[in-house]
Write a protein that holds these residues in place. Structure first.
Motif, PDB file in Angstrom:
ATOM      1  N   TYR A 148      56.415  96.300  63.565  1.00  0.00           N
ATOM      2  CA  TYR A 148      56.349  96.647  62.148  1.00  0.00           C
ATOM      3  C   TYR A 148      57.687  96.304  61.499  1.00  0.00           C
ATOM      4  N   MET A 149      57.622  95.699  60.306  1.00  0.00           N
ATOM      5  CA  MET A 149      58.824  95.202  59.665  1.00  0.00           C
ATOM      6  C   MET A 149      58.821  95.502  58.178  1.00  0.00           C
ATOM      7  N   ASP A 150      59.995  95.887  57.669  1.00  0.00           N
ATOM      8  CA  ASP A 150      60.198  96.097  56.233  1.00  0.00           C
ATOM      9  C   ASP A 150      61.130  95.009  55.716  1.00  0.00           C
ATOM     10  N   PHE A 151      60.710  94.353  54.645  1.00  0.00           N
ATOM     11  CA  PHE A 151      61.495  93.276  54.058  1.00  0.00           C
ATOM     12  C   PHE A 151      62.011  93.710  52.688  1.00  0.00           C
ATOM     13  N   TYR A 152      63.327  93.683  52.538  1.00  0.00           N
ATOM     14  CA  TYR A 152      63.972  93.985  51.267  1.00  0.00           C
ATOM     15  C   TYR A 152      64.456  92.657  50.684  1.00  0.00           C
ATOM     16  N   ASN A 237      48.868  96.971  57.386  1.00  0.00           N
ATOM     17  CA  ASN A 237      50.113  97.652  57.024  1.00  0.00           C
ATOM     18  C   ASN A 237      51.265  97.362  57.987  1.00  0.00           C
ATOM     19  N   GLN A 238      51.186  96.226  58.684  1.00  0.00           N
ATOM     20  CA  GLN A 238      52.261  95.883  59.632  1.00  0.00           C
ATOM     21  C   GLN A 238      53.553  95.537  58.891  1.00  0.00           C
ATOM     22  N   TYR A 239      53.419  94.923  57.720  1.00  0.00           N
ATOM     23  CA  TYR A 239      54.588  94.519  56.955  1.00  0.00           C
ATOM     24  C   TYR A 239      54.624  95.246  55.626  1.00  0.00           C
ATOM     25  N   ARG A 240      55.833  95.629  55.246  1.00  0.00           N
ATOM     26  CA  ARG A 240      56.057  96.189  53.916  1.00  0.00           C
ATOM     27  C   ARG A 240      57.142  95.366  53.230  1.00  0.00           C
ATOM     28  N   SER A 262      56.287  98.581  49.769  1.00  0.00           N
ATOM     29  CA  SER A 262      54.854  98.811  49.868  1.00  0.00           C
ATOM     30  C   SER A 262      54.242  97.884  50.900  1.00  0.00           C
ATOM     31  N   SER A 263      53.178  98.362  51.535  1.00  0.00           N
ATOM     32  CA  SER A 263      52.421  97.514  52.462  1.00  0.00           C
ATOM     33  C   SER A 263      51.292  96.778  51.735  1.00  0.00           C
ATOM     34  N   SER A 264      51.095  97.096  50.460  1.00  0.00           N
ATOM     35  CA  SER A 264      50.073  96.416  49.661  1.00  0.00           C
ATOM     36  C   SER A 264      50.676  95.133  49.101  1.00  0.00           C
ATOM     37  N   SER A 313      56.306 104.015  62.890  1.00  0.00           N
ATOM     38  CA  SER A 313      57.023 105.073  62.193  1.00  0.00           C
ATOM     39  C   SER A 313      58.464 104.694  61.872  1.00  0.00           C
ATOM     40  N   ASN A 314      58.953 103.608  62.465  1.00  0.00           N
ATOM     41  CA  ASN A 314      60.345 103.219  62.256  1.00  0.00           C
ATOM     42  C   ASN A 314      60.476 101.693  62.284  1.00  0.00           C
ATOM     43  N   PRO A 315      60.010 101.031  61.229  1.00  0.00           N
ATOM     44  CA  PRO A 315      59.971  99.563  61.224  1.00  0.00           C
ATOM     45  C   PRO A 315      61.359  98.929  61.298  1.00  0.00           C
TER      46      PRO A 315
END
Length: 432
Positions: A148-152, A237-240, A262-264, A313-315
């Motif tokens: 799971y990954m969050d991209f800023y 919802n793997q990526y936000r 957001s994952s959307s 829970s902790n991307p």
């Protein structure tokens, strides 16, 4: 005497007569032959039972590491595995004597081991004290959890992004403006003293002339990246993604949220549609100091939480930075180049915050949209041209190794940004 002699004569003839030996030998050998054949039949039954048992335990472990099970708990996975095993055994008309399934989850993967036994009744060997045979089978399987990954994503929408996207666009804009300007400055008023709405700003001229600006290409490329994220995710919802600009107006420069995390991806894509060139109240406002990389990246550093292990829970955390790499702000004491107009600093990116982010374990991907050479422009010739060639190397030093692209063609920005994204998710690894 004669009777005794006849008796011994008959006995001697019987002793010498061997015509019945074959039948006797066969009779004596029949028992071990039948034993061997019967044992072979029983063994063959056991082998077939073992093959069916192995197939059943394999199916059970695959059920525990399948798409649905990997989304659930170990308890759910064990239940799925047990149900699959029992269903397979029933289809084979077998009943297991024992079943053991162990599931171990780490941060990155699930490992499943299983052992089962089945008792097979013998058809022949029971006559010799072996009424049953016990066969066993074991197997193991493993599967990686999705990362799971969050991209800023920080997008440069400063006035320099009003530059024509191509040399042809720059030329069109220069030919349409009185001072041969290649930038579509988004002035909102004509002057500081007369707050009259600007109806013929260079931004308006660019729109009327059909000039594509860098900001237009960056907007489209970032929207395309959200589509790539949707198509690439293994699970929902793997990526936000969160998207920021440098502010909508030069009067309030600072990290500005375009799309909250957001994952959307469809919602993020829609929000990116509002990204536009930063406005300037009037020409020459604040001495044109509207590009505060130091403040923007410092704010991004605060906005990005601690690096995660890649679990749901902790991307993992990533910073994507898209810019032409030229700061233009009030840095009177820290400017790496000669300041002008009482502290105005025009310089390449200061990488101090990049270093700070990477020290926290945050991965940084940088897309440098080459600061194109501007002909017939004294400002560019005096203040940017002397060090323009160093911008790319400095932008590269901001990026994590292997996550830097430079594109000098507007048509390549979308491809490069998507390539960076694909590279990030392909080489993702979990940290503890």
């Amino acid at each position: 005497m004669r009777a005794a002699h006849r008796y011994f004569s008959l006995l001697s003839r019987f002793h010498r007569d061997d015509s019945g030996n074959i039948a006797i030998i066969f009779a004596l050998a029949l028992l071990p032959i039948l034993t061997f054949v019967g044992s072979a039949i029983d063994y063959s039954m056991a082998v077939r039972a073992k093959a069916k048992l192995s197939a059943s335990i394999d199916a059970a472990l695959l059920a525990a590491t399948g798409y649905t099970a990997m989304r659930g708990s170990t308890s759910d996975a064990k239940t799925a595995a047990t149900n699959m095993f029992n269903g397979q055994m029933a289809a084979h008309n077998l009943s297991a004597n024992s079943l053991s399934i162990d599931i171990n989850d780490s941060v990155s993967a699930r490992t499943v081991t299983g052992t089962a036994t089945v008792v097979v009744k013998t058809a022949f060997m029971y006559m010799f004290g072996y009424p049953t045979m016990t066969v066993s089978a074991s197997s193991s399987a493993s599967a990686s959890f999705p990362t799971y990954m969050d991209f800023y994503v920080v997008l440069d929408n400063s006035p320099s992004q009003g530059l024509g996207a191509t040399t042809a666009d720059m030329t069109t804009l220069q030919n349409a403006t009185s001072d041969k300007c290649a930038f579509a400055c988004h002035d909102t008023y004509t002057s500081s003293s007369k707050k009259t709405l600007q109806t013929n700003s260079y931004y308006s001229i660019a729109k009327k002339k059909g000039v594509t600006m860098r900001i237009d290409v960056v907007r489209s490329a970032t929207q395309s990246m959200t589509d790539t994220a949707t198509a690439s995710q293994v699970v929902s919802n793997q990526y936000r993604m969160a998207v920021y600009s440098m502010g909508s107006d030069c009067g309030s420069v600072g990290l500005s949220t375009i799309a909250s995390l957001s994952s959307s991806m469809s919602s993020v894509k829609s929000s990116i549609g509002s990204l536009d060139l930063m406005t300037i109240p009037y020409s020459g406002y604040n001495n044109d100091m509207c590009t505060d990389f130091d403040g923007i990246l410092a704010a991004a550093d605060k906005a990005i939480p601690a690096q995660g292990d890649g679990s749901q829970s902790n991307p993992q955390k990533w910073l994507f930075f898209v810019s032409d790499g030229v700061a233009d702000y009030y840095y009177p004491s820290t400017c790496s180049k000669t300041t002008v107009s009482g502290g105005r600093c025009q310089e390449p990116l200061n990488t101090a915050t990049c270093t700070s982010l990477k020290a926290r374990g945050i991965k940084i991907a940088v897309l440098y949209t080459t600061y194109l050479a501007i002909t017939n422009n004294s400002w560019y010739t005096t203040y940017i041209a002397p060090w323009r060639s160093s911008i790319g190397d400095i932008m590269k030093s901001c990026a994590s190794p292997g996550y830097y692209y430079e594109v000098d063609s507007s048509g390549s920005i979308g491809s490069a940004l998507n390539a960076l994204f694909q590279q990030a998710i392909a080489s993702a690894h979990l940290t503890k």
